[in-house]
Write a protein that holds these residues in place. Structure first.
Motif, mmCIF file in Angstrom:
data_model
loop_
_atom_site.group_PDB
_atom_site.id
_atom_site.type_symbol
_atom_site.label_atom_id
_atom_site.label_comp_id
_atom_site.label_asym_id
_atom_site.label_seq_id
_atom_site.Cartn_x
_atom_site.Cartn_y
_atom_site.Cartn_z
ATOM 1 N N ASP A 68 45.431 34.412 44.890
ATOM 2 C CA ASP A 68 44.193 34.161 45.637
ATOM 3 C C ASP A 68 43.692 35.404 46.361
ATOM 4 N N ASP A 69 44.601 36.234 46.863
ATOM 5 C CA ASP A 69 44.184 37.453 47.553
ATOM 6 C C ASP A 69 43.469 38.405 46.597
ATOM 7 N N ALA A 72 40.023 37.151 45.614
ATOM 8 C CA ALA A 72 39.023 37.312 46.678
ATOM 9 C C ALA A 72 38.189 38.574 46.470
ATOM 10 N N TYR A 73 38.733 39.569 45.769
ATOM 11 C CA TYR A 73 37.991 40.794 45.497
ATOM 12 C C TYR A 73 36.790 40.529 44.594
ATOM 13 N N ASP A 75 34.949 37.588 44.589
ATOM 14 C CA ASP A 75 34.095 36.504 45.082
ATOM 15 C C ASP A 75 32.619 36.877 45.076
ATOM 16 N N HIS A 76 32.320 38.140 45.354
ATOM 17 C CA HIS A 76 30.909 38.559 45.438
ATOM 18 C C HIS A 76 30.281 38.752 44.049
ATOM 19 N N HIS A 122 44.223 42.592 41.005
ATOM 20 C CA HIS A 122 42.881 43.174 41.034
ATOM 21 C C HIS A 122 42.884 44.686 40.783
#
Length: 164
Positions: A68-69, A72-73, A75-76, A122
């Motif tokens: 999940d961390d 998150a990179y 998400d945008h 990521h």
């Protein structure tokens, strides 16, 4: 004469009842043994399935989808499946003529091309490459930009040698 016929009918029906009782008992025992055998097999299969699930979870530990961390990179960005997108972009490097530009070796049988890809997080990718006979692995750093372009940088590599 009637008495003998009734006696013979009674004895005959008693023998049929005895036969049905004995065979029913044997069938019941056989069925219960079969049920126990199947229950044992089901328990063994449940244990095997549980072990397989644990192995799958362990293998998925280092993956972008389960981090999940790292997710998150992205998400945008409007990416439905970042792992698939990154893998596809990496496989596009195979389309160049000759060896894949990320593989630092020259193919001996054919051109070296990337086969399997594991997006670890990521930043890193682990990939397998082969020319059909020889194979190796590469560790790649990547950067996914806001315009959905990707820069790939080779971090490390290895080529397996055949021992015949």
């Amino acid at each position: 004469m009637k008495k003998n016929i009734y006696l013979y009918l009674f004895i005959f029906s008693a023998l049929i009842c005895l036969y049905l009782g004995v065979s029913g008992s044997k069938m019941s025992k056989a069925s219960s043994q079969r049920i126990q055998s199947l229950e044992t097999k089901v328990d063994a299969l449940k244990d095997s399935l549980q072990q397989a699930e644990l192995r799958v979870l362990e293998m998925q530990y280092f993956s972008l989808e389960n981090n999940d961390d790292a997710m998150a990179y992205y998400d945008h960005l409007d990416l439905e499946n970042p792992t698939r997108y990154i893998s596809d972009k990496l496989l596009e490097t195979n389309e160049s003529k000759g060896d894949n530009p990320l593989v630092p070796y020259e193919g001996m049988q054919n051109d070296f091309k990337i086969n399997k890809i594991k997006v670890l997080n990521h930043k890193w990718i682990l990939a397998d490459f082969s020319d059909g006979k020889y194979w190796g692995e590469i560790l790649i750093r990547y950067e996914l930009k806001d315009n959905l372009g990707i820069d790939f940088t080779l971090i490390d590599h290895l080529l397996y040698t055949r021992s015949n």
